[in-house]
Write an enzyme that holds these catalytic residues in place. Sequence first.
Site, PDB file in Angstrom:
ATOM      1  CG  ASP A  59       8.002   5.062   0.324  1.00  0.00           C
ATOM      2  OD1 ASP A  59       8.869   4.572   1.074  1.00  0.00           O
ATOM      3  OD2 ASP A  59       6.985   5.657   0.755  1.00  0.00           O
ATOM      4  CB  SER A  60      13.562   3.681   0.925  1.00  0.00           C
ATOM      5  OG  SER A  60      13.401   2.313   0.575  1.00  0.00           O
ATOM      6  CG  ASP A  98       6.400   1.306   0.488  1.00  0.00           C
ATOM      7  OD1 ASP A  98       5.307   1.309   1.074  1.00  0.00           O
ATOM      8  OD2 ASP A  98       7.458   1.692   1.017  1.00  0.00           O
ATOM      9  CD  GLU A 130       4.977   5.301   5.188  1.00  0.00           C
ATOM     10  OE1 GLU A 130       6.069   5.063   4.656  1.00  0.00           O
ATOM     11  OE2 GLU A 130       4.666   6.437   5.650  1.00  0.00           O
ATOM     12  CD  GLU A 197      11.124   3.278   9.271  1.00  0.00           C
ATOM     13  OE1 GLU A 197      12.100   3.980   8.949  1.00  0.00           O
ATOM     14  OE2 GLU A 197      10.194   2.992   8.480  1.00  0.00           O
TER      15      GLU A 197
END
Length: 294
Positions: A59-60, A98, A130, A197
């Site tokens: 999703d970046s 994602d 996430e 992360e």
Amino acid sequence: MSTTPKVPATPGAERLPLTLPALAEKKRLGEPIVMVTAYDYPSAQVAEAADVDLVLVGDSGAMTVLGYPSTVPVSLDEMIMLAAAVRRGLHTPLLVGDMPFGSYEASDEQAIATAQRFVKEAGCDAVKLERGGTSAERARAIVQSGIPVMGHVGLTPQTATALGGYRAQGRTSDRALSVAEDALALQDAGCFSIVFEAIPAAVSVELMERLEIPVIGIGAGPATDGQVLVFHDLLGIYDGHAPRFAKRFAEVKAQMVAGVAEYAAEVRGGSFPAPEHTYSIDDEELAAFRAGLG
């Protein structure tokens, strides 16, 4: 409008697509796992040619290719579109989609439906979500529906505001224990892998002894089973904030700007297009054409 039509390439027989058992075997053998993000057909082709193991349609992409200020605004439809483009350029790496913010948190049913779209419409092999907590419950439901899930702990961009911004996590004992709790919950839920992360390297070392599934790090030190970086960060394409862990291995944007600037200069100077960039016509046909114009 003027590009050569794309002819699908015959998948190479020299490399077989990566499977989940093969990924687990890499961990068992201590073979470093390489993962990158990709968001379109050209970047997927680069990842394929570079022989990476996994590709994440992160999703970046909301920030690197769609111009949003964060990952939060990107829609599920936009993520499906990006993932489908990557699928068309990819053959051997495992493809992970994602799941964007708001597409899985409400219920198990919503989470499963979202995951199914990534598999059915975009051709993803797996999905990623996430955090632990309720996200571990969603992960369990998706896994039980037959779709592999990758977890993500530590700095989770979708909830960065609640974490105090884009900053390292697990730097106090309480926060490190929270990261550990989330990671173990995701493993127990059936995730095939987890992303760490922005957590201290020493915390990663301790957690690696307690995890049986492959762990992919991004700003989590060298102890993890593999590493992932954002495509646009590692190649120097993205202009936005570069996190501490994002080493640049090239400066592609500078080369792109230089190339376009040189093109613009030649157009304005009249040196492009040159004769070798044009098409010819037989003199007789040209004469007939002129006559036809009258």
